[in-house]
Design an enzyme around this catalytic site. Structure first.
Site, mmCIF file in Angstrom:
data_model
loop_
_atom_site.group_PDB
_atom_site.id
_atom_site.type_symbol
_atom_site.label_atom_id
_atom_site.label_comp_id
_atom_site.label_asym_id
_atom_site.label_seq_id
_atom_site.Cartn_x
_atom_site.Cartn_y
_atom_site.Cartn_z
ATOM 1 N N LYS A 13 -11.051 11.999 -0.392
ATOM 2 C CA LYS A 13 -12.458 12.130 0.004
ATOM 3 C C LYS A 13 -12.594 12.479 1.500
ATOM 4 O O LYS A 13 -13.372 13.350 1.860
ATOM 5 C CB LYS A 13 -13.232 10.835 -0.293
ATOM 6 C CG LYS A 13 -13.220 10.447 -1.767
ATOM 7 C CD LYS A 13 -14.097 9.255 -2.051
ATOM 8 C CE LYS A 13 -13.652 7.959 -1.390
ATOM 9 N NZ LYS A 13 -12.363 7.408 -1.869
ATOM 10 N N ARG A 88 -20.065 1.474 -3.173
ATOM 11 C CA ARG A 88 -18.838 1.060 -3.833
ATOM 12 C C ARG A 88 -19.077 -0.044 -4.856
ATOM 13 O O ARG A 88 -18.123 -0.504 -5.491
ATOM 14 C CB ARG A 88 -17.849 0.550 -2.799
ATOM 15 C CG ARG A 88 -16.737 1.558 -2.491
ATOM 16 C CD ARG A 88 -16.025 1.013 -1.327
ATOM 17 N NE ARG A 88 -14.641 1.277 -1.200
ATOM 18 C CZ ARG A 88 -14.152 2.091 -0.258
ATOM 19 N NH1 ARG A 88 -14.939 2.799 0.497
ATOM 20 N NH2 ARG A 88 -12.853 2.183 -0.085
ATOM 21 N N ARG A 127 -0.041 8.814 3.716
ATOM 22 C CA ARG A 127 -1.124 9.177 4.640
ATOM 23 C C ARG A 127 -0.842 8.719 6.074
ATOM 24 O O ARG A 127 -0.400 7.597 6.320
ATOM 25 C CB ARG A 127 -2.429 8.527 4.157
ATOM 26 C CG ARG A 127 -3.584 8.746 5.105
ATOM 27 C CD ARG A 127 -4.912 8.643 4.447
ATOM 28 N NE ARG A 127 -5.201 7.309 3.941
ATOM 29 C CZ ARG A 127 -6.288 7.031 3.221
ATOM 30 N NH1 ARG A 127 -7.129 7.983 2.905
ATOM 31 N NH2 ARG A 127 -6.491 5.807 2.791
ATOM 32 N N ARG A 160 -2.450 3.473 8.325
ATOM 33 C CA ARG A 160 -3.431 2.391 8.193
ATOM 34 C C ARG A 160 -2.759 1.157 7.610
ATOM 35 O O ARG A 160 -1.931 1.264 6.710
ATOM 36 C CB ARG A 160 -4.550 2.838 7.233
ATOM 37 C CG ARG A 160 -5.618 3.638 7.895
ATOM 38 C CD ARG A 160 -6.557 4.280 6.911
ATOM 39 N NE ARG A 160 -7.080 3.391 5.880
ATOM 40 C CZ ARG A 160 -8.039 3.743 5.019
ATOM 41 N NH1 ARG A 160 -8.554 4.955 5.069
ATOM 42 N NH2 ARG A 160 -8.471 2.902 4.105
ATOM 43 N N ARG A 171 -6.358 -2.547 -3.646
ATOM 44 C CA ARG A 171 -7.493 -1.628 -3.456
ATOM 45 C C ARG A 171 -7.785 -0.858 -4.737
ATOM 46 O O ARG A 171 -8.940 -0.619 -5.078
ATOM 47 C CB ARG A 171 -7.184 -0.658 -2.308
ATOM 48 C CG ARG A 171 -7.226 -1.347 -0.951
ATOM 49 C CD ARG A 171 -6.637 -0.487 0.141
ATOM 50 N NE ARG A 171 -7.395 0.708 0.393
ATOM 51 C CZ ARG A 171 -6.858 1.832 0.878
ATOM 52 N NH1 ARG A 171 -5.567 1.903 1.123
ATOM 53 N NH2 ARG A 171 -7.618 2.867 1.099
HETATM 54 P P1 AMP Z 1 -11.922 3.437 3.003
HETATM 55 O O1 AMP Z 1 -11.545 4.059 4.302
HETATM 56 O O2 AMP Z 1 -13.141 4.068 2.413
HETATM 57 O O3 AMP Z 1 -10.771 3.373 2.027
HETATM 58 O O4 AMP Z 1 -12.317 1.924 3.334
HETATM 59 C C1 AMP Z 1 -11.405 1.015 3.892
HETATM 60 C C2 AMP Z 1 -11.871 -0.406 3.661
HETATM 61 O O5 AMP Z 1 -13.146 -0.603 4.282
HETATM 62 C C3 AMP Z 1 -12.090 -0.791 2.207
HETATM 63 O O6 AMP Z 1 -10.893 -1.190 1.574
HETATM 64 C C4 AMP Z 1 -13.087 -1.934 2.362
HETATM 65 O O7 AMP Z 1 -12.451 -3.119 2.799
HETATM 66 C C5 AMP Z 1 -13.965 -1.445 3.481
HETATM 67 N N1 AMP Z 1 -15.095 -0.637 2.970
HETATM 68 C C6 AMP Z 1 -15.332 0.689 3.183
HETATM 69 N N2 AMP Z 1 -16.443 1.089 2.586
HETATM 70 C C7 AMP Z 1 -16.955 -0.007 1.961
HETATM 71 C C8 AMP Z 1 -18.091 -0.247 1.150
HETATM 72 N N3 AMP Z 1 -18.965 0.736 0.836
HETATM 73 N N4 AMP Z 1 -18.276 -1.511 0.681
HETATM 74 C C9 AMP Z 1 -17.438 -2.508 0.993
HETATM 75 N N5 AMP Z 1 -16.345 -2.352 1.720
HETATM 76 C C10 AMP Z 1 -16.084 -1.115 2.223
#
Ligand code: AMP
Length: 214
Positions: A13, A88, A127, A160, A171
């Site tokens: 994404k 989410r 990544r 990360r 996740r």
């Molecule tokens: P991402 O970079 O989108 O994979 O997000 C990394 C982490 O941020 C996720 O594993 C969650 O802990 C938190 N996170 C990101 N977006 C959300 C969301 N919309 N709702 C809840 N937690 C989020």
């Protein structure tokens, strides 16, 4: 144009977003990026979010919804925006619908990416990100010209914490239980457009997204 990129961690994404925002001239709103920046800066939000993120869990809905509500009111969102990593949960999607109604905004589409699980693992474990400009690389599929160094700005690349193998499984299971119900949610609203992102180059998939949004 206002649209959502929905899909499991590792679907790409963030990578597609970088190209889509140039094409549509709209900002990308990535809740993950906003939270990581807050953690890095040590803000109150960052302190609240860090523990959840490190464990691969979702940050509570009320924290995230507040961030989005403020962000979409910024002037750069006037001509639309792309949501990456939000919503989410069904509660977040309900809140988004409420915010859109309140602000007279219309969601154009939700792009749902399906990707085989073995590919997701490879994308997540491989990544690497630039510490300075945030550019995305993958040591298996999209390596930088010089190992550990950003092609774009020459800064150091990092992995990360939540892309380490032990957190990835969590996740993905959180995605299945909490986020996948959104596929039906948006299907029922006639907004869902599905794309198989297991095969093809980044440019090919971006083109598919642009075609599907026409
Ligand atoms: P991402 O970079 O989108 O994979 O997000 C990394 C982490 O941020 C996720 O594993 C969650 O802990 C938190 N996170 C990101 N977006 C959300 C969301 N919309 N709702 C809840 N937690 C989020």
């Amino acid at each position: 144009m206002i649209f959502i990129l929905l899909g499991p961690p590792g679907a790409g994404k963030g990578t597609y977003s970088e190209k889509l925002i140039k094409f549509y001239k709209i900002p990308q709103i990535s809740t993950g990026d906003i939270l990581r920046a807050a953690v890095k800066q040590g803000t109150e939000l960052g302190k609240q979010a860090k523990d959840y993120m490190d464990k691969g869990l979702l940050v509570p809905d009320e924290i995230i919804v507040g961030i989005i509500e403020d962000r979409i009111k910024e002037p750069d969102c006037k001509n639309g925006f792309l949501l990456d990593g939000f919503p989410r949960t069904v509660a977040q999607a309900d809140a988004l619908e409420f915010i859109f109604n309140k602000n007279n905004l219309k969601l154009n589409a939700v792009i749902d990416f399906t990707v085989r699980e073995d590919i997701l693992y490879k994308r997540l474990t491989g990544r690497r990100l630039c510490k300075n400009c945030g550019a995305n690389y993958n040591i298996f599929t999209l390596p930088p010209k010089k190992e550990g160094v950003c092609d774009r700005c020459g800064s150091e690349l990092y992995q990360r914490d939540d892309d380490k193998e032990e957190v990835i499984a969590k996740r993905l299971s959180v995605y299945k239980s909490q986020t996948e119900p959104l596929i039906d949610y948006y299907k029922k609203r006639g907004l869902l457009k599905s794309i198989d992102a297991s095969e093809g180059t980044i440019d090919e998939i971006v083109q598919k997204i642009i075609d599907i949004l026409k």
